[in-house]
Write a protein that holds these residues in place. Sequence first.
Motif, PDB file in Angstrom:
ATOM      1  N   ASP A 217       0.831  -1.218   0.000  1.00 29.96           N
ATOM      2  CA  ASP A 217       0.000   0.000   0.000  1.00 29.96           C
ATOM      3  C   ASP A 217       0.859   1.259   0.000  1.00 29.96           C
ATOM      4  OD1 ASP A 217      -2.181  -1.669   0.075  1.00 29.96           O
ATOM      5  OD2 ASP A 217      -2.579  -1.416   2.220  1.00 29.96           O
ATOM      6  N   LEU A 218       1.939   1.228   0.768  1.00 28.19           N
ATOM      7  CA  LEU A 218       2.843   2.396   0.829  1.00 28.19           C
ATOM      8  C   LEU A 218       3.533   2.628  -0.517  1.00 28.19           C
ATOM      9  CD1 LEU A 218       4.342   1.734   4.357  1.00 28.19           C
ATOM     10  CD2 LEU A 218       3.195   3.859   3.704  1.00 28.19           C
ATOM     11  N   ALA A 219       3.881   1.524  -1.181  1.00 31.73           N
ATOM     12  CA  ALA A 219       4.490   1.646  -2.515  1.00 31.73           C
ATOM     13  C   ALA A 219       3.497   2.292  -3.486  1.00 31.73           C
ATOM     14  CB  ALA A 219       4.916   0.272  -3.019  1.00 31.73           C
ATOM     15  N   ALA A 220       2.231   1.886  -3.383  1.00 33.49           N
ATOM     16  CA  ALA A 220       1.193   2.459  -4.246  1.00 33.49           C
ATOM     17  C   ALA A 220       1.010   3.949  -3.954  1.00 33.49           C
ATOM     18  CB  ALA A 220      -0.128   1.708  -4.046  1.00 33.49           C
ATOM     19  N   GLU A 221       1.056   4.307  -2.668  1.00 36.40           N
ATOM     20  CA  GLU A 221       0.953   5.733  -2.289  1.00 36.40           C
ATOM     21  C   GLU A 221       2.119   6.521  -2.868  1.00 36.40           C
ATOM     22  OE1 GLU A 221       0.566   6.323   1.982  1.00 36.40           O
ATOM     23  OE2 GLU A 221      -1.006   4.784   2.045  1.00 36.40           O
ATOM     24  N   PHE A 222       3.303   5.919  -2.799  1.00 35.15           N
ATOM     25  CA  PHE A 222       4.501   6.611  -3.320  1.00 35.15           C
ATOM     26  C   PHE A 222       4.383   6.826  -4.830  1.00 35.15           C
ATOM     27  CE2 PHE A 222       8.821   6.567  -5.127  1.00 35.15           C
ATOM     28  CZ  PHE A 222       9.360   7.652  -4.458  1.00 35.15           C
ATOM     29  N   ALA A 223       3.878   5.822  -5.539  1.00 37.20           N
ATOM     30  CA  ALA A 223       3.715   5.946  -7.001  1.00 37.20           C
ATOM     31  C   ALA A 223       2.679   7.010  -7.347  1.00 37.20           C
ATOM     32  CB  ALA A 223       3.311   4.600  -7.590  1.00 37.20           C
ATOM     33  N   GLY A 224       1.692   7.174  -6.471  1.00 39.97           N
ATOM     34  CA  GLY A 224       0.691   8.231  -6.663  1.00 39.97           C
ATOM     35  C   GLY A 224       0.014   8.134  -8.019  1.00 39.97           C
ATOM     36  N   ASN A 225       0.027   9.261  -8.740  1.00 43.27           N
ATOM     37  CA  ASN A 225      -0.621   9.302 -10.062  1.00 43.27           C
ATOM     38  C   ASN A 225       0.357   9.096 -11.207  1.00 43.27           C
ATOM     39  OD1 ASN A 225      -3.147   9.922  -8.886  1.00 43.27           O
ATOM     40  ND2 ASN A 225      -2.497  12.049  -8.648  1.00 43.27           N
ATOM     41  N   ALA A 226       1.529   8.603 -10.894  1.00 42.23           N
ATOM     42  CA  ALA A 226       2.540   8.422 -11.949  1.00 42.23           C
ATOM     43  C   ALA A 226       2.002   7.519 -13.056  1.00 42.23           C
ATOM     44  CB  ALA A 226       3.809   7.815 -11.361  1.00 42.23           C
ATOM     45  N   LYS A 227       2.324   7.866 -14.274  1.00 38.44           N
ATOM     46  CA  LYS A 227       1.818   7.095 -15.417  1.00 38.44           C
ATOM     47  C   LYS A 227       2.690   5.886 -15.729  1.00 38.44           C
ATOM     48  CE  LYS A 227      -0.469  11.061 -17.541  1.00 38.44           C
ATOM     49  NZ  LYS A 227      -0.123  11.995 -16.452  1.00 38.44           N
ATOM     50  N   LYS A 228       3.969   5.952 -15.290  1.00 43.79           N
ATOM     51  CA  LYS A 228       4.897   4.842 -15.575  1.00 43.79           C
ATOM     52  C   LYS A 228       5.835   4.650 -14.405  1.00 43.79           C
ATOM     53  CE  LYS A 228       6.979   6.066 -19.402  1.00 43.79           C
ATOM     54  NZ  LYS A 228       7.872   6.025 -20.570  1.00 43.79           N
ATOM     55  N   TYR A 229       6.107   3.396 -14.105  1.00 40.79           N
ATOM     56  CA  TYR A 229       7.076   3.106 -13.033  1.00 40.79           C
ATOM     57  C   TYR A 229       7.577   1.680 -13.176  1.00 40.79           C
ATOM     58  CZ  TYR A 229       2.317   2.133 -11.408  1.00 40.79           C
ATOM     59  OH  TYR A 229       0.999   1.755 -11.357  1.00 40.79           O
ATOM     60  N   HIS A 230       8.769   1.457 -12.605  1.00 45.44           N
ATOM     61  CA  HIS A 230       9.273   0.100 -12.440  1.00 45.44           C
ATOM     62  C   HIS A 230       8.887  -0.348 -11.031  1.00 45.44           C
ATOM     63  CE1 HIS A 230      11.406   0.056 -16.127  1.00 45.44           C
ATOM     64  NE2 HIS A 230      12.437   0.791 -15.753  1.00 45.44           N
ATOM     65  N   LEU A 231       8.710  -1.639 -10.868  1.00 41.07           N
ATOM     66  CA  LEU A 231       8.444  -2.201  -9.550  1.00 41.07           C
ATOM     67  C   LEU A 231       9.512  -3.236  -9.220  1.00 41.07           C
ATOM     68  CD1 LEU A 231       4.592  -2.875  -9.898  1.00 41.07           C
ATOM     69  CD2 LEU A 231       5.684  -0.926  -8.769  1.00 41.07           C
ATOM     70  N   ALA A 232       9.652  -3.540  -7.949  1.00 38.93           N
ATOM     71  CA  ALA A 232      10.604  -4.583  -7.557  1.00 38.93           C
ATOM     72  C   ALA A 232      10.087  -5.328  -6.338  1.00 38.93           C
ATOM     73  CB  ALA A 232      11.964  -3.976  -7.255  1.00 38.93           C
ATOM     74  N   ILE A 233      10.372  -6.625  -6.327  1.00 42.80           N
ATOM     75  CA  ILE A 233      10.129  -7.437  -5.133  1.00 42.80           C
ATOM     76  C   ILE A 233      11.476  -8.019  -4.725  1.00 42.80           C
ATOM     77  CG2 ILE A 233       8.868  -9.378  -4.113  1.00 42.80           C
ATOM     78  CD1 ILE A 233       6.879  -9.135  -6.513  1.00 42.80           C
ATOM     79  N   ALA A 234      11.943  -7.621  -3.559  1.00 41.67           N
ATOM     80  CA  ALA A 234      13.204  -8.159  -3.032  1.00 41.67           C
ATOM     81  C   ALA A 234      12.848  -9.115  -1.901  1.00 41.67           C
ATOM     82  CB  ALA A 234      14.071  -7.020  -2.506  1.00 41.67           C
ATOM     83  N   PHE A 235      13.563 -10.213  -1.793  1.00 37.92           N
ATOM     84  CA  PHE A 235      13.216 -11.170  -0.745  1.00 37.92           C
ATOM     85  C   PHE A 235      14.473 -11.726  -0.086  1.00 37.92           C
ATOM     86  CE2 PHE A 235      13.146 -13.165  -4.920  1.00 37.92           C
ATOM     87  CZ  PHE A 235      13.954 -14.278  -4.766  1.00 37.92           C
ATOM     88  N   GLY A 236      14.311 -12.090   1.182  1.00 43.75           N
ATOM     89  CA  GLY A 236      15.430 -12.624   1.950  1.00 43.75           C
ATOM     90  C   GLY A 236      15.219 -14.070   2.321  1.00 43.75           C
TER      91      GLY A 236
END
Length: 288
Positions: A217-236
């Motif tokens: 949810d926080l990632a979605a808030e950060f992206a806001g209304n941006a039309k384009k973005y890269h996403l990442a899933i990092a795992f340990g």
Amino acid sequence: MNKQKIGFLVDSGSDVPLETINKANMKVIPLKIIYSNKEYTDKVDIHAQDVYDRLEQEIPKTSLPSGEVISEMLQEFKDEGYEKVIAVTISSGLSGTNNMVRLMAENVDGLDVFTLDTKNIGIGSGFLAIKAAEYVEKDLEWNTIKEKLQADVKKSKIFFHVPTLEYLQKGGRIGLVSSILGNVLNLKPVISCNDNGIYHTVAKVRGNKKSIQRAIDLAAEFAGNAKKYHLAIAFGGKTAEVQVEAIRVELKKKLPNFVKIFEDQISPALGVHTGPGLIGIGVQIIED
């Protein structure tokens, strides 16, 4: 094409995707993982799962590569005919690598080194190396590349779900993350880097599942209304890896305007400080 002969130097803690490293011919500064009986090179002869498997016996220390190693890498760029180098490092608020690169660069004549402090860690930092490679490929002017990368620092963010604060505390990397009552109430923090590139708590949620959802949810808030973005899933580690598929589905639903999703195991150096089970959700806004 890289017409300007610009080299790329990144540190292993930036978790730059292997595909980008190979395509742009990036040199990787390896962080060190130090056990009482042996020293390992981050991502070369040790992987995150190796660290987790041994945490019960020993929590290793991490350290910067020597100035000598960085100097040699910079000299190699010169010998290969490069005139300029973009060095992308994890936050100076979390590691001395950035400062070490800047100091070593001062001693190499005839090489213009731009050292970018990403104020970030893991793929949050690696996003900037991906961007740097794109700018060079587009043959943008050197000063324009530097200005754009500085502006891009604020457009990248990663939110970490950390199952326990034990390792951040033991490794002295707790930053501004408060640990009071966390374990008693089963509160799981969502951590990110603040504007100074230091860990801080952005949310506290009860239970692992809700904590991961909050990171999304926080990632979605950060992206806001941006039309384009890269996403990442990092795992340990394995315990986190099994959750990636479900997270990917949720992420695509929440953030449908993504160009690319990067997925990878975090660097062993980051794993030492966060312990197993970490999930990181990264966003890089790429509107030009």
